[in-house]
Design an enzyme around this catalytic site. Structure first.
Site, PDB file in Angstrom:
ATOM      1  N   ALA A  59       0.841  -1.203   0.000  1.00 55.63           N
ATOM      2  CA  ALA A  59       0.000   0.000   0.000  1.00 55.63           C
ATOM      3  C   ALA A  59       0.878   1.255   0.000  1.00 55.63           C
ATOM      4  O   ALA A  59       1.958   1.276   0.594  1.00 55.63           O
ATOM      5  CB  ALA A  59      -0.893  -0.014   1.245  1.00 55.63           C
ATOM      6  N   PHE A  60       0.429   2.283  -0.705  1.00 53.13           N
ATOM      7  CA  PHE A  60       1.099   3.597  -0.744  1.00 53.13           C
ATOM      8  C   PHE A  60       2.550   3.502  -1.220  1.00 53.13           C
ATOM      9  O   PHE A  60       3.422   4.200  -0.727  1.00 53.13           O
ATOM     10  CB  PHE A  60       1.014   4.291   0.621  1.00 53.13           C
ATOM     11  CG  PHE A  60      -0.380   4.361   1.150  1.00 53.13           C
ATOM     12  CD1 PHE A  60      -1.333   5.153   0.523  1.00 53.13           C
ATOM     13  CD2 PHE A  60      -0.767   3.598   2.245  1.00 53.13           C
ATOM     14  CE1 PHE A  60      -2.639   5.195   0.978  1.00 53.13           C
ATOM     15  CE2 PHE A  60      -2.063   3.639   2.706  1.00 53.13           C
ATOM     16  CZ  PHE A  60      -3.017   4.430   2.079  1.00 53.13           C
ATOM     17  N   ARG A  61       2.796   2.605  -2.155  1.00 52.50           N
ATOM     18  CA  ARG A  61       4.147   2.405  -2.722  1.00 52.50           C
ATOM     19  C   ARG A  61       5.160   1.958  -1.673  1.00 52.50           C
ATOM     20  O   ARG A  61       6.357   2.051  -1.886  1.00 52.50           O
ATOM     21  CB  ARG A  61       4.661   3.697  -3.403  1.00 52.50           C
ATOM     22  CG  ARG A  61       3.763   4.234  -4.494  1.00 52.50           C
ATOM     23  CD  ARG A  61       4.113   3.553  -5.816  1.00 52.50           C
ATOM     24  NE  ARG A  61       2.946   3.446  -6.689  1.00 52.50           N
ATOM     25  CZ  ARG A  61       2.591   4.355  -7.589  1.00 52.50           C
ATOM     26  NH1 ARG A  61       3.298   5.406  -7.769  1.00 52.50           N
ATOM     27  NH2 ARG A  61       1.531   4.169  -8.327  1.00 52.50           N
ATOM     28  N   LEU A  62       4.679   1.484  -0.544  1.00 52.82           N
ATOM     29  CA  LEU A  62       5.599   0.970   0.471  1.00 52.82           C
ATOM     30  C   LEU A  62       5.700  -0.548   0.263  1.00 52.82           C
ATOM     31  O   LEU A  62       5.160  -1.343   1.020  1.00 52.82           O
ATOM     32  CB  LEU A  62       5.120   1.341   1.881  1.00 52.82           C
ATOM     33  CG  LEU A  62       5.085   2.865   2.107  1.00 52.82           C
ATOM     34  CD1 LEU A  62       4.518   3.209   3.474  1.00 52.82           C
ATOM     35  CD2 LEU A  62       6.487   3.468   1.956  1.00 52.82           C
ATOM     36  N   HIS A  63       6.388  -0.894  -0.816  1.00 54.14           N
ATOM     37  CA  HIS A  63       6.455  -2.289  -1.250  1.00 54.14           C
ATOM     38  C   HIS A  63       7.378  -3.094  -0.344  1.00 54.14           C
ATOM     39  O   HIS A  63       8.218  -2.530   0.360  1.00 54.14           O
ATOM     40  CB  HIS A  63       6.972  -2.341  -2.681  1.00 54.14           C
ATOM     41  CG  HIS A  63       6.343  -1.327  -3.570  1.00 54.14           C
ATOM     42  ND1 HIS A  63       5.006  -1.339  -3.856  1.00 54.14           N
ATOM     43  CD2 HIS A  63       6.866  -0.249  -4.210  1.00 54.14           C
ATOM     44  CE1 HIS A  63       4.730  -0.314  -4.659  1.00 54.14           C
ATOM     45  NE2 HIS A  63       5.836   0.361  -4.874  1.00 54.14           N
TER      46      HIS A  63
END
Ligand code: FMN
Length: 201
Positions: free
Chosen positions: A176-180
Site C-alpha cells: 500500500a502507498f508504494r511501500l512495497h
C-alpha cells in the site's frame, strides 16, 4: 527477529520462486514463465529480450535458446546474465543476477525432444538474430531442414539450455502507498551462504 512471513516465508529462494510461479500460472493470461533476459554486448551496452524460463532447479534457473544468436554470443563472452519476471496479475517481480553455463547434454536433448516437430525443425531452420531476406526464405529453409532431418531431428548443436547460477535474487511485492516489500538473497560466490536482507522499497 525476521518479519519475513507469508509469501516471503522460508530461506530457500528457489522454493519461493517456484511457489510464486505456481501462483502466477493460475492468474496470468499468457506465458507466466516469461522472463526479460538482460545481457551486455562487447561495448557494455545492455540488451534485453523475453525468453521462457523452463526449469527452476535446486540452485539454478534454465532457459533455452540458439547459442549463435545475439544473446548466445553475449552470454558466451561475458559469462553473466540478469533477468526479471513480472506478474501484473499478482503485482510481484523477481530479479535474478548471476553467472551462466550451457546445458547442452541429455537434459537439453530431452527438452528438445519434448517440443513439437515444427518447433524442433524451426530451431534447425532459424539462424536466430541474423538478417533474413523474407518470410518465404525462412519457409524454404524449414522445407529444406524437414527434408534433411526427417521426422525425428536431433537437437541442433547450436541450440540448447542456458543455466543461470544466481549471485543475487530479489523478491518484490506491491504494498500500500508504494511501500512495497523487497527482500534480497545475496552471495559473493556460488559456494558462499546466502545473506538475506529486507531493502527499502
Ligand atoms: C513471450 C516470449 C517468449 C520468448 N521465448 C524465447 C525463448 O525461450 N528462447 C528464445 O531464444 N527466444 C525467445 N523469444 C524471442 C526473443 O525475445 C528474441 O526475439 C530472440 O531470442 C532473439 O534475441 P537476440 O537477438 O537478442 O538473441 C521469446 C519472445 C517472447 C515475446
Amino acid at each position: 527477529m525476521s518479519d519475513r512471513t507469508g509469501i516471503f516465508a522460508g530461506d530457500d529462494p528457489f522454493a519461493i520462486a517456484r511457489n510464486w510461479l505456481a501462483e502466477a500460472e493460475k492468474t496470468e493470461i499468457n506465458d507466466p514463465n516469461a522472463i526479460a533476459l538482460a545481457t551486455v554486448d562487447a561495448d557494455g551496452l545492455p540488451n534485453v529480450r523475453m525468453v521462457l524460463l523452463k526449469e527452476i532447479e535446486p540452485d539454478a534457473f534454465v532457459f533455452y535458446t540458439n547459442y549463435e544468436s545475439a544473446k548466445g554470443q553475449e552470454l558466451s563472452a561475458s559469462g553473466k546474465a540478469g533477468f526479471v519476471m513480472h506478474w501484473k496479475s499478482l503485482r510481484r517481480q523477481i530479479r535474478v543476477r548471476g553467472t551462466v553455463t550451457r546445458e547442452d547434454g541429455p537434459q537439453a536433448d530431452a527438452y528438445y525432444a519434448s517440443r513439437s516437430l515444427k518447433s524442433r525443425l524451426g530451431a534447425w531452420a532459424s539462424r536466430q538474430s541474423q538478417p533474413l531476406s523474407s518470410r518465404a526464405a525462412l519457409m524454404a529453409d524449414v522445407a529444406k531442414v524437414t527434408a534433411t532431418h526427417g521426422p525425428s531431428p536431433k537437437r541442433p548443436p547450436f541450440w540448447g539450455g542456458v543455466r543461470i547460477a544466481p549471485l543475487e535474487i530479489e523478491f518484490w511485492a506491491d504494498g500500500a502507498f508504494r511501500l512495497h516489500d523487497r527482500f534480497t538473497w545475496r552471495r559473493r560466490s556460488i559456494a558462499d551462504p546466502w545473506r538475506i536482507e529486507r531493502l527499502n522499497p
